[in-house]
Design a protein around this motif. Structure first.
Motif, PDB file in Angstrom:
ATOM      1  N   GLU A 179      50.735 -30.247  -5.300  1.00  0.00           N
ATOM      2  CA  GLU A 179      49.764 -31.323  -5.066  1.00  0.00           C
ATOM      3  C   GLU A 179      50.332 -32.398  -4.161  1.00  0.00           C
ATOM      4  O   GLU A 179      49.640 -32.900  -3.265  1.00  0.00           O
ATOM      5  CB  GLU A 179      49.347 -31.923  -6.426  1.00  0.00           C
ATOM      6  CG  GLU A 179      48.264 -32.991  -6.344  1.00  0.00           C
ATOM      7  CD  GLU A 179      48.827 -34.387  -6.107  1.00  0.00           C
ATOM      8  OE1 GLU A 179      48.112 -35.224  -5.539  1.00  0.00           O
ATOM      9  OE2 GLU A 179      49.994 -34.609  -6.503  1.00  0.00           O
TER      10      GLU A 179
ATOM     11  N   ALA B 142      44.232 -35.260  -6.373  1.00  0.00           N
ATOM     12  CA  ALA B 142      43.715 -34.693  -7.625  1.00  0.00           C
ATOM     13  C   ALA B 142      42.214 -34.963  -7.749  1.00  0.00           C
ATOM     14  O   ALA B 142      41.436 -34.076  -8.133  1.00  0.00           O
ATOM     15  CB  ALA B 142      44.466 -35.265  -8.814  1.00  0.00           C
TER      16      ALA B 142
ATOM     17  N   GLU C 114      39.010 -32.303  -7.551  1.00  0.00           N
ATOM     18  CA  GLU C 114      38.030 -32.321  -8.641  1.00  0.00           C
ATOM     19  C   GLU C 114      36.607 -32.196  -8.106  1.00  0.00           C
ATOM     20  O   GLU C 114      35.722 -31.676  -8.793  1.00  0.00           O
ATOM     21  CB  GLU C 114      38.180 -33.624  -9.442  1.00  0.00           C
ATOM     22  CG  GLU C 114      37.289 -33.734 -10.666  1.00  0.00           C
ATOM     23  CD  GLU C 114      37.663 -32.780 -11.795  1.00  0.00           C
ATOM     24  OE1 GLU C 114      36.828 -32.590 -12.705  1.00  0.00           O
ATOM     25  OE2 GLU C 114      38.783 -32.225 -11.759  1.00  0.00           O
TER      26      GLU C 114
ATOM     27  N   SER D 155      47.500 -29.112 -14.540  1.00  0.00           N
ATOM     28  CA  SER D 155      48.457 -30.173 -14.859  1.00  0.00           C
ATOM     29  C   SER D 155      49.856 -29.618 -15.135  1.00  0.00           C
ATOM     30  O   SER D 155      50.855 -30.300 -14.921  1.00  0.00           O
ATOM     31  CB  SER D 155      47.961 -30.966 -16.076  1.00  0.00           C
ATOM     32  OG  SER D 155      47.782 -30.105 -17.193  1.00  0.00           O
ATOM     33  N   GLU D 156      49.942 -28.379 -15.606  1.00  0.00           N
ATOM     34  CA  GLU D 156      51.248 -27.814 -15.943  1.00  0.00           C
ATOM     35  C   GLU D 156      52.085 -27.512 -14.702  1.00  0.00           C
ATOM     36  O   GLU D 156      53.277 -27.793 -14.657  1.00  0.00           O
ATOM     37  CB  GLU D 156      51.082 -26.514 -16.749  1.00  0.00           C
ATOM     38  CG  GLU D 156      50.379 -26.684 -18.076  1.00  0.00           C
ATOM     39  CD  GLU D 156      48.867 -26.683 -17.931  1.00  0.00           C
ATOM     40  OE1 GLU D 156      48.382 -26.468 -16.785  1.00  0.00           O
ATOM     41  OE2 GLU D 156      48.177 -26.906 -18.940  1.00  0.00           O
TER      42      GLU D 156
ATOM     43  N   GLN E 145      50.955 -28.217 -11.257  1.00  0.00           N
ATOM     44  CA  GLN E 145      50.690 -29.103 -10.122  1.00  0.00           C
ATOM     45  C   GLN E 145      50.620 -28.327  -8.803  1.00  0.00           C
ATOM     46  O   GLN E 145      50.941 -28.860  -7.732  1.00  0.00           O
ATOM     47  CB  GLN E 145      51.754 -30.201 -10.026  1.00  0.00           C
ATOM     48  CG  GLN E 145      51.674 -31.242 -11.121  1.00  0.00           C
ATOM     49  CD  GLN E 145      50.366 -32.035 -11.056  1.00  0.00           C
ATOM     50  OE1 GLN E 145      50.075 -32.691 -10.070  1.00  0.00           O
ATOM     51  NE2 GLN E 145      49.584 -31.976 -12.127  1.00  0.00           N
TER      52      GLN E 145
END
Length: 239
Positions: A82, A108, A112, A122-123, A125
């Protein structure tokens, strides 16, 4: 009596319109020709500037996910982090990825907006997509955009002001024009926008050093001299 008949007629028209909307809604992903869903009307007939910008974003990020994996061809590098999304977006498309153009503040939040196509778990990225790279048409991106547009319009009609999009015209920016320098002997050309044209340098000196957050990849970094394969064969499929 005339007033009652008129009222009944209006209610009947509303019910018919609602039934038609429901029928069309259910048919989005079964439409065979996105340029003609009936009476010559395309599925994208009601697209606004924002919808075209989101359509382009869906397609570009989807291609970035799969092209990057094929170019790197390294199991220890699962994808674009990210924090490096803007860097590689610029490398592949020769234009800037600025979340502010889309009315949001971060990568992020930008992803979305098109979570039906790509996500950033989230784990890890890492930019990811559930869509397979063997799709044979771009129709799916038009259908996803239309589904999103209808849902957004329903929310707006229900009074949800937060559903309105506030995009800058720059959300539909075009790639920078490549500058070509030809040697005096005419031996060849060196385009500044080579990446956008589907070419790949032997190595990228400017690429960021990516450190992955967990597991066996915790200390994984870019090879010192990774020779990238051309992404032309993969990209050509989508042109």
């Amino acid at each position: 009596e005339k007033k009652e008949e008129k009222k009944e007629g209006e209610e009947g028209d509303a019910e018919a319109a609602g039934a038609e909307d429901e029928r069309v809604e259910g048919d989005i992903f079964t439409v065979e020709d996105i340029c003609d869903v009936g009476n010559g009307e395309p599925l994208f007939a009601h697209f606004g500037m924002e919808d075209w910008a989101l359509l382009a974003l869906r397609y570009e990020l989807f291609l970035l996910v799969h092209a990057f994996k094929k170019d790197v061809d390294d199991q220890d590098i699962p994808g674009v982090l990210e924090q490096h999304l803007a860097f590689y977006y610029n490398k592949y498309y020769n234009k800037q990825l600025n979340p502010k153009y889309f009315g949001v503040a971060s990568n992020a939040e930008l992803v979305e907006l098109v979570k039906d196509t790509v996500t950033i778990p989230s784990e890890s990225q890492v930019l990811s997509s559930e869509l397979s790279d063997d799709a044979d048409a771009v129709d799916i991106f038009v259908k996803l955009t239309e589904e999103s547009r209808r849902e957004r319009q329903r929310r707006i009609d229900a009074g949800d002001e937060t559903a309105k999009l506030k995009f800058s015209p720059m959300a539909l920016q075009q790639p920078a024009t490549a500058k070509v320098t030809v040697s005096a002997a005419g031996a060849g050309a060196s385009p500044a926008g080579a990446v956008a044209a589907g070419l790949r340098p032997g190595s990228w000196q400017a690429r960021p050093q990516a450190t992955f957050p967990r597991g066996p990849m915790a200390a994984a970094r870019w090879p010192a001299a990774q020779a990238y394969a051309s992404r032309q064969p993969f990209a050509q499929k989508w042109r």
